[in-house]
Design a protein around this motif. Structure first.
Motif, PDB file in Angstrom:
ATOM      1  N   UNK A  71       0.844  -1.182   0.000  1.00 40.22           N
ATOM      2  CA  UNK A  71       0.000   0.000   0.000  1.00 40.22           C
ATOM      3  C   UNK A  71       0.888   1.244   0.000  1.00 40.22           C
ATOM      4  N   UNK A  72       0.295   2.399  -0.277  1.00 34.63           N
ATOM      5  CA  UNK A  72       1.034   3.658  -0.230  1.00 34.63           C
ATOM      6  C   UNK A  72       1.080   4.159   1.206  1.00 34.63           C
ATOM      7  N   UNK A  73       1.626   3.335   2.070  1.00 32.39           N
ATOM      8  CA  UNK A  73       1.755   3.616   3.495  1.00 32.39           C
ATOM      9  C   UNK A  73       3.166   3.203   3.881  1.00 32.39           C
ATOM     10  N   UNK A  74       4.074   4.164   3.896  1.00 32.08           N
ATOM     11  CA  UNK A  74       5.500   3.855   4.024  1.00 32.08           C
ATOM     12  C   UNK A  74       6.114   4.561   5.234  1.00 32.08           C
ATOM     13  N   UNK A  75       6.773   3.769   6.054  1.00 33.94           N
ATOM     14  CA  UNK A  75       7.568   4.264   7.175  1.00 33.94           C
ATOM     15  C   UNK A  75       9.030   4.219   6.756  1.00 33.94           C
ATOM     16  N   UNK A  76       9.816   5.205   7.162  1.00 34.54           N
ATOM     17  CA  UNK A  76      11.225   5.184   6.780  1.00 34.54           C
ATOM     18  C   UNK A  76      12.103   5.882   7.809  1.00 34.54           C
ATOM     19  N   UNK A  77      13.387   5.510   7.736  1.00 36.98           N
ATOM     20  CA  UNK A  77      14.444   6.185   8.481  1.00 36.98           C
ATOM     21  C   UNK A  77      15.497   6.618   7.470  1.00 36.98           C
ATOM     22  N   UNK A  78      15.973   7.838   7.620  1.00 37.70           N
ATOM     23  CA  UNK A  78      17.088   8.348   6.831  1.00 37.70           C
ATOM     24  C   UNK A  78      18.166   8.748   7.830  1.00 37.70           C
ATOM     25  N   UNK A  79      19.400   8.432   7.507  1.00 38.74           N
ATOM     26  CA  UNK A  79      20.507   8.704   8.420  1.00 38.74           C
ATOM     27  C   UNK A  79      21.565   9.496   7.663  1.00 38.74           C
ATOM     28  N   UNK A  80      21.960  10.614   8.239  1.00 36.30           N
ATOM     29  CA  UNK A  80      22.991  11.459   7.630  1.00 36.30           C
ATOM     30  C   UNK A  80      24.067  11.740   8.662  1.00 36.30           C
ATOM     31  N   UNK A  81      25.315  11.621   8.234  1.00 33.82           N
ATOM     32  CA  UNK A  81      26.425  11.955   9.127  1.00 33.82           C
ATOM     33  C   UNK A  81      26.322  13.425   9.516  1.00 33.82           C
ATOM     34  N   UNK A  82      26.645  13.700  10.767  1.00 31.56           N
ATOM     35  CA  UNK A  82      26.612  15.064  11.296  1.00 31.56           C
ATOM     36  C   UNK A  82      27.755  15.202  12.296  1.00 31.56           C
ATOM     37  N   UNK A  83      28.166  16.445  12.598  1.00 33.58           N
ATOM     38  CA  UNK A  83      29.219  16.620  13.599  1.00 33.58           C
ATOM     39  C   UNK A  83      28.827  15.943  14.916  1.00 33.58           C
ATOM     40  N   UNK A  84      29.685  15.098  15.429  1.00 33.94           N
ATOM     41  CA  UNK A  84      29.432  14.422  16.694  1.00 33.94           C
ATOM     42  C   UNK A  84      28.513  13.212  16.589  1.00 33.94           C
TER      43      UNK A  84
END
Length: 183
Positions: free
Chosen positions: A108-121
């Motif tokens: 279905x068009x029901x999407x959970x997600x995680x995005x991870x980006x490097x950051x200081x610390x």
């Protein structure tokens, strides 16, 4: 509400938090859906039922619980129930997403997600939920509601989703930063 491609979005909610951990470690935690009961206010965990766990195409059965006070006037599922979801994106250290399936096993068009980006610390962790076309569940909830009640439901459910995402992120941050691997 219209999405980036001009399609209607019923829900488009996200939150973000800085976490003192590497993107790889965060990814290892968030892609372990059976462990999600440690941080999710609704999903209590579950198990992989087909495919290689955590890879695109793998299917997860989630065990969920919802209390009576959540949008209490609306005809939503209460108590315990199960869902199935299919992993739709899995890029270690960057993104992990799963789409909910309907009772026929279709995405279905029901999407959970995680995005991870490097950051200081450490890293910036973004948690999103997006729903385009109404799911089987949403159609059932709104089937007998008039236009005013339907709008009220969508407003209150969006608030519920925002709260769930914020709570999930806070719990994930605490869990990840307490683990020796995340430091």
């Amino acid at each position: 509400m219209l999405g980036a491609k001009g399609h209607r979005e019923l829900f488009a909610v996200h939150g973000e938090i800085e976490v003192r951990a590497t993107p790889q470690h965060i990814y290892a935690v968030v892609s372990d859906l059976p462990a999600s009961g440690r941080w999710s206010p609704e999903c209590q965990g579950g198990e992989w039922i087909s495919g290689t766990p955590g890879t695109v195409g793998a299917v997860f059965r989630g065990d969920n619980v919802r209390t009576a006070d959540v949008v209490s006037w609306a005809p939503v599922v209460r108590g315990q129930w199960q869902t199935t979801a299919e992993v739709v994106r899995a890029a270690p250290g960057r993104t992990f997403a799963w789409a909910m399936r309907n009772s026929a096993g279709e995405r279905q068009e029901s999407v959970w997600s995680y995005e991870i980006n490097a950051a200081p610390g450490g890293s910036l962790l973004v948690h999103r939920f997006r729903m385009g076309e109404p799911t089987e569940g949403i159609r059932g909830i709104t089937a007998d509601l008039d236009a005013e009640a339907t709008e009220r439901f969508f407003t209150q459910w969006t608030e519920k989703l925002r709260g769930d995402i914020d709570l999930t992120l806070a719990r994930l941050k605490a869990f990840i930063e307490q683990s020796s691997e995340g430091r």
